[in-house]
Design a protein around this motif. Structure first.
Motif, mmCIF file in Angstrom:
data_model
loop_
_atom_site.group_PDB
_atom_site.id
_atom_site.type_symbol
_atom_site.label_atom_id
_atom_site.label_comp_id
_atom_site.label_asym_id
_atom_site.label_seq_id
_atom_site.Cartn_x
_atom_site.Cartn_y
_atom_site.Cartn_z
ATOM 1 N N ASN A 137 -6.988 0.848 -19.369
ATOM 2 C CA ASN A 137 -7.744 1.995 -18.854
ATOM 3 C C ASN A 137 -7.923 1.935 -17.336
ATOM 4 N N GLY A 138 -6.910 1.420 -16.666
ATOM 5 C CA GLY A 138 -6.980 1.345 -15.210
ATOM 6 C C GLY A 138 -6.324 2.546 -14.555
ATOM 7 N N SER A 139 -6.058 2.411 -13.265
ATOM 8 C CA SER A 139 -5.453 3.491 -12.469
ATOM 9 C C SER A 139 -3.930 3.295 -12.421
ATOM 10 N N TRP A 140 -3.251 4.273 -11.833
ATOM 11 C CA TRP A 140 -1.812 4.119 -11.612
ATOM 12 C C TRP A 140 -1.538 2.853 -10.793
ATOM 13 N N ASN A 141 -2.340 2.649 -9.731
ATOM 14 C CA ASN A 141 -2.110 1.466 -8.883
ATOM 15 C C ASN A 141 -2.268 0.172 -9.688
ATOM 16 N N ASP A 142 -3.252 0.154 -10.560
ATOM 17 C CA ASP A 142 -3.453 -1.044 -11.399
ATOM 18 C C ASP A 142 -2.227 -1.278 -12.283
ATOM 19 N N PHE A 143 -1.728 -0.174 -12.854
ATOM 20 C CA PHE A 143 -0.593 -0.311 -13.768
ATOM 21 C C PHE A 143 0.646 -0.779 -13.007
ATOM 22 N N TYR A 144 0.832 -0.189 -11.850
ATOM 23 C CA TYR A 144 1.974 -0.575 -11.008
ATOM 24 C C TYR A 144 1.928 -2.091 -10.722
ATOM 25 N N GLU A 145 0.735 -2.576 -10.394
ATOM 26 C CA GLU A 145 0.606 -4.016 -10.102
ATOM 27 C C GLU A 145 0.949 -4.856 -11.337
ATOM 28 N N LEU A 146 0.523 -4.375 -12.494
ATOM 29 C CA LEU A 146 0.842 -5.107 -13.731
ATOM 30 C C LEU A 146 2.355 -5.157 -13.938
ATOM 31 N N TRP A 147 3.006 -4.021 -13.712
ATOM 32 C CA TRP A 147 4.471 -3.980 -13.841
ATOM 33 C C TRP A 147 5.099 -5.001 -12.883
#
Ligand code: A3P
Length: 275
Positions: A137-147
């Motif tokens: 349930n994070g932001s796009w930026n959070d998801f990008y960092e996870l990727w």
């Protein structure tokens, strides 16, 4: 988590134990007619599945329900597939090294779809936001960092694609790799190539009809989407376009992504379209 990779919670690790789930997949008894559909998440698995089932069954009807099998790793008891008539289409996001050993030993067919990882990342972000089995349930930026950290469920896109590319070199002819972007741009040509790989003879008209029946619009309109269980309307058939990443990546993210991509894929022959 198993072998350093985390998996979504619909996979019965808690019920069966992770080791047993993965070992059962590797020990799965293959039939010569089995087709494995191997994809990294969000690369067009549902689309590829429908094209393959239409070619094999000489139909233009979308399969009722989701797909006849859920992903191999999602099936608790794999012996339940004994009653599935041949040819079975077995889809999975598991890495090549965890695929059924017999399938590989017998050189049975594998269809592999690759998609521009930037679009995979955006598609995955939208999926993860809504899928309770992933619980992001994070932001796009959070998801990008996870990727970028390679810590998403099913592991890093790079290791998935590099491993299957290596297998393609090691065992020529067993794996057919096709590209999401090519199927989108030239469906008739690409579906014909896939039919040839599957050893299916069909008329030019049938290929055209399959292309129409599996268009994004038709599938979005008519296909049952299991993800309705989460939000009432489902989100597998979200946008179905090439290049949606441009609406999400910042210039800096794009540059950083390219650097990582070029580094990780420096020994790869995969030719990807970044349009
Ligand atoms: P988007 O989220 O970019 O729309 P998978 O089946 O591996 O989960 O992949 C889902 C992605 O494939 C989604 O991408 C979805 O819209 C796209 N897709 C599904 N069916 C499609 C079709 N018939 N044509 C083009 N794209 C399709």
């Amino acid at each position: 988590e198993w072998d350093g990779i985390s998996y979504p919670s619909f996979i019965p690790f808690r019920e069966k134990g992770a080791e047993k789930v993965m070992q059962d997949i590797m020990d799965f008894k293959s039939r010569e007619s089995d087709i494995i559909l191997a994809t990294h998440c969000k690369s067009g698995t549902h689309w590829g599945y429908e094209i393959i089932q239409m070619l094999l069954r000489n139909t233009t009807e979308l399969e009722k329900g989701v797909k006849s099998n859920s992903m191999l790793e999602g099936i608790g008891d794999l012996s339940s597939l004994d009653s599935t008539p041949s040819p079975r289409i077995l889809d999975t996001h598991c890495k090549f090294k965890y695929l059924p050993k017999q399938h590989i030993e017998k050189r049975n067919k594998i269809v592999h779809i690759v998609r521009n990882p930037k679009d995979v990342c955006v598609s995955f972000y939208h999926h993860a936001l809504k899928d309770n089995f992933i619980n992001f349930n994070g932001s796009w930026n959070d998801f990008y960092e996870l990727w970028m950290s390679g810590k998403l469920v099913y592991g890093a896109w790079y290791s998935y694609e590099l491993e299957i590319e290596q297998a393609e070199k090691d065992i020529p002819g067993m794996i057919y790799t096709c590209f999401y972007e090519d199927i989108k741009q030239e469906p008739v040509k690409e579906i014909k190539k896939l039919a040839d790989f599957l050893g299916v003879e069909c008329s030019a008209t049938h290929i055209e009809d399959v292309a129409k029946a599996t268009s994004f619009k038709n599938m979005q309109e008519k296909k049952f989407d299991i993800t309705q269980i989460f939000d009432g309307k489902g989100f597998i058939y979200r946008k179905g376009e090439i290049g949606d990443w441009k609406n999400y990546f910042t210039v800096a993210q794009n540059e950083q992504f390219d650097i990582q991509f070029n580094e990780k894929m420096k020994d790869s022959n995969l030719k990807l379209t970044f349009a």
